[in-house]
Design a protein around this motif. Sequence first.
Motif, PDB file in Angstrom:
ATOM      1  N   ASP A  36       0.853  -1.188   0.000  1.00 53.97           N
ATOM      2  CA  ASP A  36       0.000   0.000   0.000  1.00 53.97           C
ATOM      3  C   ASP A  36       0.888   1.236   0.000  1.00 53.97           C
ATOM      4  O   ASP A  36       2.070   1.167   0.364  1.00 53.97           O
ATOM      5  N   SER A  37       0.319   2.375  -0.412  1.00 55.83           N
ATOM      6  CA  SER A  37       1.051   3.636  -0.385  1.00 55.83           C
ATOM      7  C   SER A  37       0.074   4.765  -0.089  1.00 55.83           C
ATOM      8  O   SER A  37      -1.134   4.634  -0.307  1.00 55.83           O
ATOM      9  N   LEU A  38       0.615   5.877   0.411  1.00 56.36           N
ATOM     10  CA  LEU A  38      -0.235   6.981   0.847  1.00 56.36           C
ATOM     11  C   LEU A  38       0.548   8.287   0.784  1.00 56.36           C
ATOM     12  O   LEU A  38       1.730   8.331   1.136  1.00 56.36           O
ATOM     13  N   THR A  39      -0.122   9.344   0.330  1.00 59.03           N
ATOM     14  CA  THR A  39       0.443  10.686   0.425  1.00 59.03           C
ATOM     15  C   THR A  39       0.033  11.262   1.774  1.00 59.03           C
ATOM     16  O   THR A  39      -1.159  11.477   2.029  1.00 59.03           O
ATOM     17  N   VAL A  40       1.001  11.491   2.646  1.00 61.84           N
ATOM     18  CA  VAL A  40       0.726  11.974   4.000  1.00 61.84           C
ATOM     19  C   VAL A  40       0.707  13.500   4.048  1.00 61.84           C
ATOM     20  O   VAL A  40      -0.142  14.111   4.701  1.00 61.84           O
ATOM     21  N   PHE A  41       1.644  14.118   3.354  1.00 63.40           N
ATOM     22  CA  PHE A  41       1.724  15.582   3.275  1.00 63.40           C
ATOM     23  C   PHE A  41       2.092  15.920   1.838  1.00 63.40           C
ATOM     24  O   PHE A  41       3.242  15.777   1.436  1.00 63.40           O
ATOM     25  N   PRO A  42       1.123  16.341   1.035  1.00 64.49           N
ATOM     26  CA  PRO A  42       1.399  16.557  -0.395  1.00 64.49           C
ATOM     27  C   PRO A  42       2.248  17.798  -0.635  1.00 64.49           C
ATOM     28  O   PRO A  42       2.104  18.808   0.061  1.00 64.49           O
ATOM     29  N   GLU A  43       3.110  17.708  -1.620  1.00 61.94           N
ATOM     30  CA  GLU A  43       3.934  18.852  -2.002  1.00 61.94           C
ATOM     31  C   GLU A  43       3.056  19.950  -2.598  1.00 61.94           C
ATOM     32  O   GLU A  43       2.200  19.690  -3.432  1.00 61.94           O
ATOM     33  N   LYS A  44       3.272  21.178  -2.146  1.00 61.22           N
ATOM     34  CA  LYS A  44       2.590  22.339  -2.708  1.00 61.22           C
ATOM     35  C   LYS A  44       3.514  23.539  -2.606  1.00 61.22           C
ATOM     36  O   LYS A  44       3.970  23.882  -1.502  1.00 61.22           O
TER      37      LYS A  44
END
Length: 342
Positions: free
Chosen positions: A104-112
Amino acid sequence: MKKLICICLLLAAFIGVKAQESDEFTVLQWNIWQEGTKVKGGYDAIVNEIVRLKPDFVTFSEVRNYNNTRFCDRIVESLRQKGETYYSFYSYDSGLLSRHPITDSLTVFPEKDDHGSIYKMTSRVKGHKIAVYTAHLDYLSDAYYNVRGYDGSTWKKIPVPQTVLEVLQLNDASQRDDAIRCFIAEARKDIAEGTIVILGGDFNEPSHLDWIRETKDLYDHNGLIVPWTVPLLLDNAGFVDTYRTLYPDVLKYPGFTFPIDNPLVPVEQLTWAPEADERDRIDYVFYYPHPAISLKDAVIFGPKGSIVNSKRVPNESDDKYLLPEGVWPTDHKGVLVMFGIR
């Protein structure tokens, strides 16, 4: 002779001989400086060093997906052509690589707007579920540069802050603390389920364990003892700083990871504070204590030298180094950590 044999055995362990045993796994934190594009032959060097070291997990910083390519796919294919099977998934800014199938994979804090990112992957090692997180935190409001007389967002010369409170207020204007709070919240779910949790990253922030009384008059700390926010948040949440735990003597083992003396790069491209000693440990591997794993060893991966006041200086510490085999592709040193698992 005995000392030489011990060093050789240590290096053998970290280039994949012992790491392939079922009771150990390794984690490499590596800022690859814009995917290795800043150094001639840099990308190939990244591939070749991973083939040599065979780390179980790699936490990358500065994944950019240049030229409309997916770095995750490109690096996996390059390694496959060298006979190594790795797994990854799409990410931007930071990235993950695993020798073990990703479940599984997850974006925890997306780049912005280039304010950093955190991603997570899960896998299994020796029957245990493991969550590996990668973090490349906000590079702006870098208050450890303010302490050295440079604005931490523009890198123009400024007066040095006079109080720790002023430094922390400048530091916490970044999004580094926001990102790490997101990590802690997500990791607590893993911990509650009994999952092994590992975090690797370029935090763009020093450690409260390094800016202490013994170092307040060294490395242009200008007399300040600073409880830097992000590593302190992790410490208070129960996470273990692998390098400082293994090497608690800050004077003998400073563990500097930036800026480094890369002989293939002009000095002016390696320093952000040309008239200061900006050496710091800003690349880390953390873990949460788990009954199935133990911390065994860690080395600094990369060239030994650093940059001080725009000069190339040799290493004078007792830090253990694993030197690159060829081209060094980046302006950071990496951290390679070995864990035992049962």
